[in-house]
Design a protein around this motif. Structure first.
Motif, PDB file in Angstrom:
ATOM      1  N   ALA A 115      48.098  43.009  33.575  1.00 22.61           N
ATOM      2  CA  ALA A 115      48.716  43.680  34.720  1.00 22.61           C
ATOM      3  C   ALA A 115      50.204  43.917  34.488  1.00 22.61           C
ATOM      4  N   VAL A 116      50.898  42.917  33.997  1.00 21.17           N
ATOM      5  CA  VAL A 116      52.338  43.053  33.767  1.00 21.17           C
ATOM      6  C   VAL A 116      52.628  44.068  32.672  1.00 21.17           C
ATOM      7  N   ASN A 117      51.711  44.166  31.682  1.00 21.87           N
ATOM      8  CA  ASN A 117      51.875  45.134  30.600  1.00 21.87           C
ATOM      9  C   ASN A 117      51.268  46.488  30.928  1.00 21.87           C
ATOM     10  N   ASN A 118      50.729  46.623  32.152  1.00 19.23           N
ATOM     11  CA  ASN A 118      50.170  47.892  32.619  1.00 19.23           C
ATOM     12  C   ASN A 118      49.076  48.411  31.696  1.00 19.23           C
ATOM     13  N   ILE A 119      48.187  47.501  31.297  1.00 12.15           N
ATOM     14  CA  ILE A 119      47.029  47.900  30.501  1.00 12.15           C
ATOM     15  C   ILE A 119      45.767  47.566  31.288  1.00 12.15           C
ATOM     16  N   PRO A 120      44.677  48.331  31.081  1.00 10.91           N
ATOM     17  CA  PRO A 120      43.465  48.123  31.888  1.00 10.91           C
ATOM     18  C   PRO A 120      42.823  46.773  31.608  1.00 10.91           C
ATOM     19  N   TYR A 121      42.229  46.200  32.638  1.00 14.45           N
ATOM     20  CA  TYR A 121      41.563  44.907  32.487  1.00 14.45           C
ATOM     21  C   TYR A 121      40.408  44.830  33.479  1.00 14.45           C
ATOM     22  N   ASP A 122      39.204  44.627  32.954  1.00 16.84           N
ATOM     23  CA  ASP A 122      38.008  44.532  33.785  1.00 16.84           C
ATOM     24  C   ASP A 122      37.666  43.057  33.968  1.00 16.84           C
ATOM     25  N   ARG A 123      38.209  42.470  35.019  1.00 18.78           N
ATOM     26  CA  ARG A 123      38.029  41.034  35.221  1.00 18.78           C
ATOM     27  C   ARG A 123      36.555  40.670  35.402  1.00 18.78           C
ATOM     28  N   HIS A 124      35.808  41.521  36.092  1.00 20.24           N
ATOM     29  CA  HIS A 124      34.394  41.217  36.329  1.00 20.24           C
ATOM     30  C   HIS A 124      33.640  41.114  35.008  1.00 20.24           C
ATOM     31  N   GLU A 125      33.853  42.079  34.106  1.00 18.44           N
ATOM     32  CA  GLU A 125      33.171  42.045  32.811  1.00 18.44           C
ATOM     33  C   GLU A 125      33.579  40.816  31.994  1.00 18.44           C
ATOM     34  N   GLU A 126      34.844  40.448  32.088  1.00 26.57           N
ATOM     35  CA  GLU A 126      35.306  39.257  31.368  1.00 26.57           C
ATOM     36  C   GLU A 126      34.640  37.997  31.935  1.00 26.57           C
ATOM     37  N   GLU A 127      34.507  37.928  33.261  1.00 28.06           N
ATOM     38  CA  GLU A 127      33.828  36.790  33.889  1.00 28.06           C
ATOM     39  C   GLU A 127      32.356  36.732  33.456  1.00 28.06           C
ATOM     40  N   LEU A 128      31.721  37.901  33.378  1.00 30.92           N
ATOM     41  CA  LEU A 128      30.333  37.930  32.928  1.00 30.92           C
ATOM     42  C   LEU A 128      30.210  37.443  31.493  1.00 30.92           C
ATOM     43  N   SER A 129      31.179  37.775  30.663  1.00 30.15           N
ATOM     44  CA  SER A 129      31.160  37.304  29.277  1.00 30.15           C
ATOM     45  C   SER A 129      31.223  35.781  29.224  1.00 30.15           C
ATOM     46  N   VAL A 130      32.112  35.200  30.022  1.00 22.87           N
ATOM     47  CA  VAL A 130      32.222  33.744  30.060  1.00 22.87           C
ATOM     48  C   VAL A 130      30.910  33.117  30.530  1.00 22.87           C
ATOM     49  N   GLN A 131      30.261  33.731  31.516  1.00 21.99           N
ATOM     50  CA  GLN A 131      28.974  33.217  31.990  1.00 21.99           C
ATOM     51  C   GLN A 131      27.932  33.217  30.869  1.00 21.99           C
TER      52      GLN A 131
END
Length: 399
Positions: A334-350
């Protein structure tokens, strides 16, 4: 970039001056140096390998470029040779799965050596090391699919090894994994699996020497590294996705930590692997094999293994640390203004959490894995094996 040092000597990229090609050329004159690129033939159809070739053409004085090629036919091998025919240094295209190579390696069963391995990067790297160490004192390895390959990559990777006064035997790359298309963070296997896994294991076992060593690397899964001939000759090579961690384990076994360095290559991008629909596909399969490699290293170097209660603890710890990392990477993006899909990252951890228990249970049933023997051992059986392998890799007559 920060200027911090730790257990592993870190070579930062401060951006104050450009990396010096002249200094590298001087070093190449002092120490014969080879570059090794393990490669599938399909990479010749993609732009990344052309970019790498154009950059490497500037490395006058390189002793040899070795292309460890997996190809389906002699025609593909010939096409690969034509592709590299205008380089200003010798190029050896090794047909790693060619009939003559298979026949030669199979013949070593008479000496009790299993050299056929599982087709893949590990097997290609093993062949490439055997060929490179015939005539070169330093060997650098790069993958064939690097989309951001630049001159600074070989310059920065090789320089620490070319001056003997540095006392360095092994150099490992680290970098920022960003997609060229979207600028989004990549490297999920490192960010969301290996990092949280090592942190969780440290909470279970304490900061043992091997765990501390692995955590000192900023990108332990980086596939780019360089080494001296004497180290390369004594490395056993894993044949699965645990190659990078397995090699770090071999380096730990063979050299003092003071002789290891890691170098910042800046922004880096290459092909991305999908997470996979099951634990036998994509990043899930990759992480399963990486997990086995980490656990095997703990057995070898710390005599540690997981009990049933520790396995349950690891599942809980890993999920918590992984979720914390998702939040951290989200803020970083967010601070670097780059896209981030938190939901997909959470699914990866799952998904990674779910593979821990079955993967560890399977590993504990059969913790010993196939490793290709080091070249020092092979040559003790067959002193001409390196030259024989070179000749077999060139032989197209069996088709």
């Amino acid at each position: 970039m920060d200027f911090q040092q730790g257990l592993i000597t870190t070579i930062h990229q401060y951006g104050v001056t450009e990396d010096s090609l002249d200094l590298l050329r001087q070093g190449l004159r002092r120490k014969p140096t080879a570059l090794l690129i393990p490669c599938l033939f399909e990479e010749f159809k993609r732009p990344a390998l052309s970019l790498t070739k154009n950059v490497l053409q500037k490395l006058e004085g390189l002793n040899e470029l070795i292309i460890a090629l997996s190809a389906k036919s002699a025609n593909e091998v010939s096409e690969a040779k034509r592709f590299f025919s205008d380089m200003p240094f010798p190029v050896h295209v090794q047909w790693t799965n060619g009939p003559a190579v298979i026949e030669l390696l199979k013949s070593q069963e008479k000496n009790g050596l299993d050299l056929l391995g599982t087709p893949g990067k590990g097997w290609a790297v093993w062949q490439g090391i055997g060929i490179a160490t015939r005539k070169s004192e330093v060997v650098g390895l790069f993958d064939a699919d690097i989309k951001t390959f630049g001159l600074s990559y070989p310059v920065r990777m090789l320089q620490p090894l070319l001056d003997p006064s540095n006392g360095i035997s092994y150099v490992k790359a680290f970098y920022s994994r960003l997609s060229q298309q979207t600028n989004a963070l990549q490297g999920r296997a490192t960010r969301l699996f290996v990092g949280p896994l090592l942190t969780s294991l440290e909470q279970i076992y304490g900061q043992g020497p091997f765990l501390k060593y692995l955590q000192a690397f900023r990108y332990p899964l980086a596939g780019e590294f360089a080494f001296t001939k004497d180290l390369g000759m004594n490395l056993r090579i894993p044949c699965d996705w645990g190659l990078e961690i397995g090699l770090l384990s071999e380096v730990y076994r063979n050299v003092r930590i003071s002789r290891i360095a890691q170098v910042d290559l800046g922004v880096f991008d290459h092909k991305h692997k999908e997470i996979g629909k099951s634990q036998k596909e994509g990043l899930q399969k990759m992480c399963t094999e990486i997990l086995s490699s980490v656990l095997r290293g703990l057995m070898e170097h710390q005599a540690e293994t997981l009990t049933d209660s520790q396995l349950s603890t690891l599942e809980v710890l890993y999920k918590r640390v992984g979720q914390d990392r998702v939040k951290q990477f989200g803020l970083d993006s967010a601070v670097n203004n780059i896209p981030y899909d938190r939901h997909e990252e959470e699914l990866s951890v799952q998904k990674f959490t779910k593979l821990l228990r079955p993967s560890i249970i399977q590993f504990l049933k059969s913790p010993v894995t196939q490793q290709l023997p080091c070249w020092a051992r092979v040559l003790s059986c067959e002193s001409n094996m390196q030259d024989d392998l070179v000749n077999a890799g060139l032989d197209l007559s069996l088709l």
